[in-house]
Enzyme design. Structure first.
Site, PDB file in Angstrom:
ATOM      1  N   ASP A  50      34.196  43.354  48.421  1.00 25.95           N
ATOM      2  CA  ASP A  50      35.571  43.817  48.236  1.00 25.95           C
ATOM      3  C   ASP A  50      35.662  45.047  47.337  1.00 25.95           C
ATOM      4  O   ASP A  50      34.694  45.429  46.689  1.00 25.95           O
ATOM      5  CB  ASP A  50      36.449  42.675  47.683  1.00 25.95           C
ATOM      6  CG  ASP A  50      35.756  41.880  46.579  1.00 25.95           C
ATOM      7  OD1 ASP A  50      34.815  42.409  45.965  1.00 25.95           O
ATOM      8  OD2 ASP A  50      36.158  40.739  46.332  1.00 25.95           O
TER       9      ASP A  50
ATOM     10  N   ASN B  87      40.970  29.793  41.232  1.00 25.63           N
ATOM     11  CA  ASN B  87      41.834  29.226  42.274  1.00 25.63           C
ATOM     12  C   ASN B  87      41.054  28.916  43.557  1.00 25.63           C
ATOM     13  O   ASN B  87      41.641  28.603  44.580  1.00 25.63           O
ATOM     14  CB  ASN B  87      43.004  30.177  42.573  1.00 25.63           C
ATOM     15  CG  ASN B  87      42.519  31.529  43.102  1.00 25.63           C
ATOM     16  OD1 ASN B  87      41.335  31.737  43.324  1.00 25.63           O
ATOM     17  ND2 ASN B  87      43.459  32.445  43.307  1.00 25.63           N
TER      18      ASN B  87
ATOM     19  N   HIS C 290      39.139  31.089  45.202  1.00 25.42           N
ATOM     20  CA  HIS C 290      38.965  32.222  46.127  1.00 25.42           C
ATOM     21  C   HIS C 290      37.504  32.635  46.247  1.00 25.42           C
ATOM     22  O   HIS C 290      36.695  32.421  45.345  1.00 25.42           O
ATOM     23  CB  HIS C 290      39.877  33.409  45.762  1.00 25.42           C
ATOM     24  CG  HIS C 290      39.454  34.224  44.579  1.00 25.42           C
ATOM     25  ND1 HIS C 290      40.331  35.018  43.889  1.00 25.42           N
ATOM     26  CD2 HIS C 290      38.257  34.392  43.963  1.00 25.42           C
ATOM     27  CE1 HIS C 290      39.690  35.642  42.909  1.00 25.42           C
ATOM     28  NE2 HIS C 290      38.436  35.272  42.939  1.00 25.42           N
TER      29      HIS C 290
ATOM     30  N   GLU D  53      42.385  34.890  48.812  1.00 25.45           N
ATOM     31  CA  GLU D  53      43.163  34.013  47.942  1.00 25.45           C
ATOM     32  C   GLU D  53      43.601  32.754  48.709  1.00 25.45           C
ATOM     33  O   GLU D  53      43.545  32.733  49.953  1.00 25.45           O
ATOM     34  CB  GLU D  53      44.404  34.775  47.435  1.00 25.45           C
ATOM     35  CG  GLU D  53      44.086  36.062  46.672  1.00 25.45           C
ATOM     36  CD  GLU D  53      43.514  35.834  45.274  1.00 25.45           C
ATOM     37  OE1 GLU D  53      42.958  34.751  44.991  1.00 25.45           O
ATOM     38  OE2 GLU D  53      43.612  36.770  44.455  1.00 25.45           O
TER      39      GLU D  53
HETATM   40  P1  PGA Z   1      33.808  36.033  37.882  1.00 24.97           P
HETATM   41  O1  PGA Z   1      34.725  36.210  39.156  1.00 24.97           O
HETATM   42  O2  PGA Z   1      32.373  36.045  38.366  1.00 24.97           O
HETATM   43  O3  PGA Z   1      34.100  37.209  37.026  1.00 24.97           O
HETATM   44  O4  PGA Z   1      34.150  34.728  37.244  1.00 24.97           O
HETATM   45  C1  PGA Z   1      34.447  35.504  40.307  1.00 24.97           C
HETATM   46  C2  PGA Z   1      35.540  35.676  41.323  1.00 24.97           C
HETATM   47  O5  PGA Z   1      36.712  35.871  40.927  1.00 24.97           O
HETATM   48  O6  PGA Z   1      35.259  35.578  42.527  1.00 24.97           O
END
Ligand code: PGA
Length: 241
Positions: A67, A136, A138, A143
């Site tokens: 992304d 959450n 995702h 999302e």
């Molecule tokens: P993080 O993010 O590795 O910074 O915890 C993971 C994500 O939001 O997919």
């Protein structure tokens, strides 16, 4: 799903990096699916070390990132282009032309999404996809509520995701509201998937991913349907299992 619980974050990074070494040794022109965020930084450090010490060779490897934000430049300190450059690409012998990250500044974003999926397909598909997970549930920027058949698409970021990511920006107001993300269908096409989660704030999402119903409400739960998905956790992230 294969679930591995580790005592330390370092142990997680060693296990994940071994999968990359095994793949690149047997298939030097491997197609890697890469992720940003705090979680894979330790893994990328290991890959850099393996490149330095053991000559792990990225010269024929191709990468596709999950992304990128819409609305900030590739040169912005918080763009995922910058993240990947600073944490991996500048240290290894990966040819620039083999690096693929969605272009969040493309004039026609819909077209950019279509082109991205086509490029993955033309490359022969992703051999190994690395994933983090949001609090959450995702994966990528898919999302909760994203249909499982979504391909690369424009997403509106959840307020919670923007809050979580605001730690990298000066303030939440600077966190973009939109991004381009590989879709769940694009991710599920990968031959092998490794999802890594570190820390207690991921425990509930991990519980729902592994033990909950397969539902778009918890995007990562779709991995229950993947034939080669491995979940690598520290004790904190595994604490609700
Ligand atoms: P993080 O993010 O590795 O910074 O915890 C993971 C994500 O939001 O997919």
């Amino acid at each position: 799903m294969n679930v591995i619980v580790c005592n330390t974050a370092d142990e997680m990074d060693v296990i994940a990096s071994k999968e990359f070494v095994d793949l690149i040794s047997t298939k030097p022109n491997a197609i890697l699916g890469l992720a940003t965020g705090s979680t894979p930084i330790g893994l990328y450090k290991k890959l850099v070390q393996l490149h330095k010490d053991d000559k792990l060779d990225f010269s024929k490897v191709t990468t596709f990132n999950l992304d990128e934000y819409v609305g900030i430049s590739q040169e912005h300190a918080c763009s995922y282009h910058t993240f990947m450059h600073e944490n991996l690409f500048k240290y290894v012998n990966l040819p620039k032309e083999n690096i693929n990250i969605p272009d969040g500044q493309a004039k026609n974003l819909e077209e950019e999404c279509k082109k991205y999926d086509q490029k993955i397909e033309d490359a022969g598909g992703i051999d190994l996809q690395i994933l983090g997970i949001g609090r959450n549930g995702h994966i990528g920027f898919n999302e909760p509520g994203t249909p499982f058949d979504a391909v690369t698409h424009i997403v509106t970021l959840d307020q919670g995701t923007r809050e979580a990511n605001s730690r990298f920006f000066n303030s939440i107001d600077e966190v973009p509201t939109k991004a381009l993300s590989m879709g769940i269908k694009s991710i599920m096409h990968a031959q092998n998937i490794i999802l890594m989660a570190k820390g207690a704030d991921k425990a509930e999402a991990i519980y729902n991913t592994i033990n909950g119903p397969v539902t778009p409400v918890v995007p990562a739960s779709v991995l229950q349907l993947h034939p080669n998905a491995t979940i690598i956790l520290d004790k904190e992230a595994a604490s609700r299992l």
